[in-house]
Scaffold this motif. Sequence first.
Motif, PDB file in Angstrom:
ATOM      1  N   GLU A  14       0.829  -1.198   0.000  1.00 42.11           N
ATOM      2  CA  GLU A  14       0.000   0.000   0.000  1.00 42.11           C
ATOM      3  C   GLU A  14       0.867   1.254   0.000  1.00 42.11           C
ATOM      4  OE1 GLU A  14      -4.045  -1.686   2.123  1.00 42.11           O
ATOM      5  OE2 GLU A  14      -2.810  -0.217   3.178  1.00 42.11           O
ATOM      6  N   MET A  15       0.319   2.275  -0.566  1.00 39.90           N
ATOM      7  CA  MET A  15       1.029   3.549  -0.632  1.00 39.90           C
ATOM      8  C   MET A  15       1.519   3.967   0.752  1.00 39.90           C
ATOM      9  SD  MET A  15      -0.439   7.098  -2.199  1.00 39.90           S
ATOM     10  CE  MET A  15      -1.782   7.172  -1.047  1.00 39.90           C
ATOM     11  N   GLY A  16       2.749   4.422   0.813  1.00 47.97           N
ATOM     12  CA  GLY A  16       3.325   4.872   2.066  1.00 47.97           C
ATOM     13  C   GLY A  16       4.179   3.828   2.754  1.00 47.97           C
ATOM     14  N   GLN A  17       4.061   2.576   2.335  1.00 42.77           N
ATOM     15  CA  GLN A  17       4.831   1.508   2.962  1.00 42.77           C
ATOM     16  C   GLN A  17       6.254   1.467   2.401  1.00 42.77           C
ATOM     17  OE1 GLN A  17       3.612  -0.560   5.567  1.00 42.77           O
ATOM     18  NE2 GLN A  17       2.128   1.110   5.441  1.00 42.77           N
ATOM     19  N   GLU A  18       7.136   0.907   3.193  1.00 43.15           N
ATOM     20  CA  GLU A  18       8.511   0.714   2.742  1.00 43.15           C
ATOM     21  C   GLU A  18       8.617  -0.587   1.958  1.00 43.15           C
ATOM     22  OE1 GLU A  18      11.913   1.410   5.462  1.00 43.15           O
ATOM     23  OE2 GLU A  18      12.461  -0.659   5.017  1.00 43.15           O
ATOM     24  N   VAL A  19       9.380  -0.529   0.874  1.00 49.31           N
ATOM     25  CA  VAL A  19       9.604  -1.707   0.047  1.00 49.31           C
ATOM     26  C   VAL A  19      11.112  -1.929  -0.082  1.00 49.31           C
ATOM     27  CG1 VAL A  19       9.359  -2.698  -2.257  1.00 49.31           C
ATOM     28  CG2 VAL A  19       7.498  -1.344  -1.278  1.00 49.31           C
ATOM     29  N   THR A  20      11.535  -3.147   0.136  1.00 50.91           N
ATOM     30  CA  THR A  20      12.944  -3.499  -0.064  1.00 50.91           C
ATOM     31  C   THR A  20      13.046  -4.650  -1.048  1.00 50.91           C
ATOM     32  OG1 THR A  20      13.571  -2.791   2.159  1.00 50.91           O
ATOM     33  CG2 THR A  20      15.085  -4.266   1.009  1.00 50.91           C
ATOM     34  N   MET A  21      13.830  -4.443  -2.084  1.00 59.25           N
ATOM     35  CA  MET A  21      14.076  -5.479  -3.081  1.00 59.25           C
ATOM     36  C   MET A  21      15.535  -5.890  -2.985  1.00 59.25           C
ATOM     37  SD  MET A  21      11.899  -3.777  -6.212  1.00 59.25           S
ATOM     38  CE  MET A  21      11.989  -2.109  -5.587  1.00 59.25           C
ATOM     39  N   LEU A  46      18.514   2.954 -12.949  1.00 58.54           N
ATOM     40  CA  LEU A  46      18.341   3.672 -11.690  1.00 58.54           C
ATOM     41  C   LEU A  46      19.676   3.883 -10.974  1.00 58.54           C
ATOM     42  CD1 LEU A  46      15.194   1.847 -10.235  1.00 58.54           C
ATOM     43  CD2 LEU A  46      15.271   4.049 -11.432  1.00 58.54           C
ATOM     44  N   ALA A  47      20.497   2.835 -10.928  1.00 56.10           N
ATOM     45  CA  ALA A  47      21.738   2.922 -10.167  1.00 56.10           C
ATOM     46  C   ALA A  47      22.762   1.941 -10.703  1.00 56.10           C
ATOM     47  CB  ALA A  47      21.482   2.644  -8.689  1.00 56.10           C
ATOM     48  N   SER A  66      16.655   4.443  -2.363  1.00 53.76           N
ATOM     49  CA  SER A  66      18.047   4.297  -1.949  1.00 53.76           C
ATOM     50  C   SER A  66      18.541   2.920  -2.375  1.00 53.76           C
ATOM     51  CB  SER A  66      18.207   4.491  -0.439  1.00 53.76           C
ATOM     52  OG  SER A  66      17.476   3.513   0.272  1.00 53.76           O
ATOM     53  N   ALA A  67      19.801   2.866  -2.759  1.00 52.15           N
ATOM     54  CA  ALA A  67      20.404   1.600  -3.181  1.00 52.15           C
ATOM     55  C   ALA A  67      21.711   1.405  -2.436  1.00 52.15           C
ATOM     56  CB  ALA A  67      20.645   1.602  -4.690  1.00 52.15           C
ATOM     57  N   THR A  73      27.772  -9.950  -2.221  1.00 51.86           N
ATOM     58  CA  THR A  73      26.763 -10.924  -2.644  1.00 51.86           C
ATOM     59  C   THR A  73      25.345 -10.385  -2.499  1.00 51.86           C
ATOM     60  OG1 THR A  73      26.607 -11.932  -0.442  1.00 51.86           O
ATOM     61  CG2 THR A  73      28.271 -12.817  -1.952  1.00 51.86           C
ATOM     62  N   LEU A  74      25.201  -9.126  -2.112  1.00 52.58           N
ATOM     63  CA  LEU A  74      23.857  -8.602  -1.882  1.00 52.58           C
ATOM     64  C   LEU A  74      23.776  -7.133  -2.277  1.00 52.58           C
ATOM     65  CD1 LEU A  74      20.971  -8.907  -0.734  1.00 52.58           C
ATOM     66  CD2 LEU A  74      21.905  -8.202   1.495  1.00 52.58           C
ATOM     67  N   ALA A  75      22.784  -6.838  -3.109  1.00 56.75           N
ATOM     68  CA  ALA A  75      22.460  -5.450  -3.439  1.00 56.75           C
ATOM     69  C   ALA A  75      21.000  -5.226  -3.063  1.00 56.75           C
ATOM     70  CB  ALA A  75      22.673  -5.178  -4.925  1.00 56.75           C
ATOM     71  N   THR A  76      20.703  -4.066  -2.536  1.00 58.59           N
ATOM     72  CA  THR A  76      19.327  -3.765  -2.142  1.00 58.59           C
ATOM     73  C   THR A  76      18.863  -2.456  -2.760  1.00 58.59           C
ATOM     74  OG1 THR A  76      19.996  -2.578  -0.138  1.00 58.59           O
ATOM     75  CG2 THR A  76      19.602  -4.948   0.066  1.00 58.59           C
TER      76      THR A  76
END
Lengths: 118, 114
Positions: A14-21, A46-47, A66-67, A73-76
Amino acid sequence: DARVTQTPRHKVTEMGQEVTMRCQPILGHNTVFWYRQTMMQGLELLAYFRNRAPLDDSGMPKDRFSAEMPDATLATLKIQPSEPRDSAVYFCASGLVPSGRPPTDTQYFGPGTRLTVL
Amino acid sequence: AQTVTQSQPEMSVQEAETVTLSCTYDTSESDYYLFWYKQPPSRQMILVIRQEAYKQQNATENRFSVNFQKAAKSFSLKISDSQLGDAAMYFCASFPSGTYKYIFGTGTRLKVLA
């Protein structure tokens, strides 16, 4: 068979929530790219990270995106707060650039994270 | 600005036939690389073929080959003996040497008819 992995594959929030990929590049690769794909804009860079250092994030909305690369071994990629216009497929890609030389090799893409922000 | 143009939003081909997807690019770089990527419904971006601009010989990968016309800045993809599994979006991309940025075209959706 080495490949780039991304989690989650799908995310509805939902809008306003934090998302981490998250992205795990191919072992031994030293460059990581984040792309966003939408119908309207196509594929946008993007980056870009090289040896874990961010070299270019000019394509990223700085106020909410933010990235990072906590380790090799990990990019977010994080979005906080998320908005409906962030709905897209986010791709991570990795490649190998010899030290001191410009990138010349192929980028290998992960399967993408389909993000839907309601 | 460097651009990649795919003028065919959609193409259709009969199974077992040959189809050519067009791509033109504009770059000020003297050294660069060109790619075709395939994106099936799974969304996975898959490298189809790669061409180094300094090589005159056209790249070939099994049923996939390119017609690279450097002076005309044209880089078309030919798919021979089309198969149902070839149905996908195809993206042309340029990669100027000395940079890290792919420049993607808008894609061509290929339909393969049984």
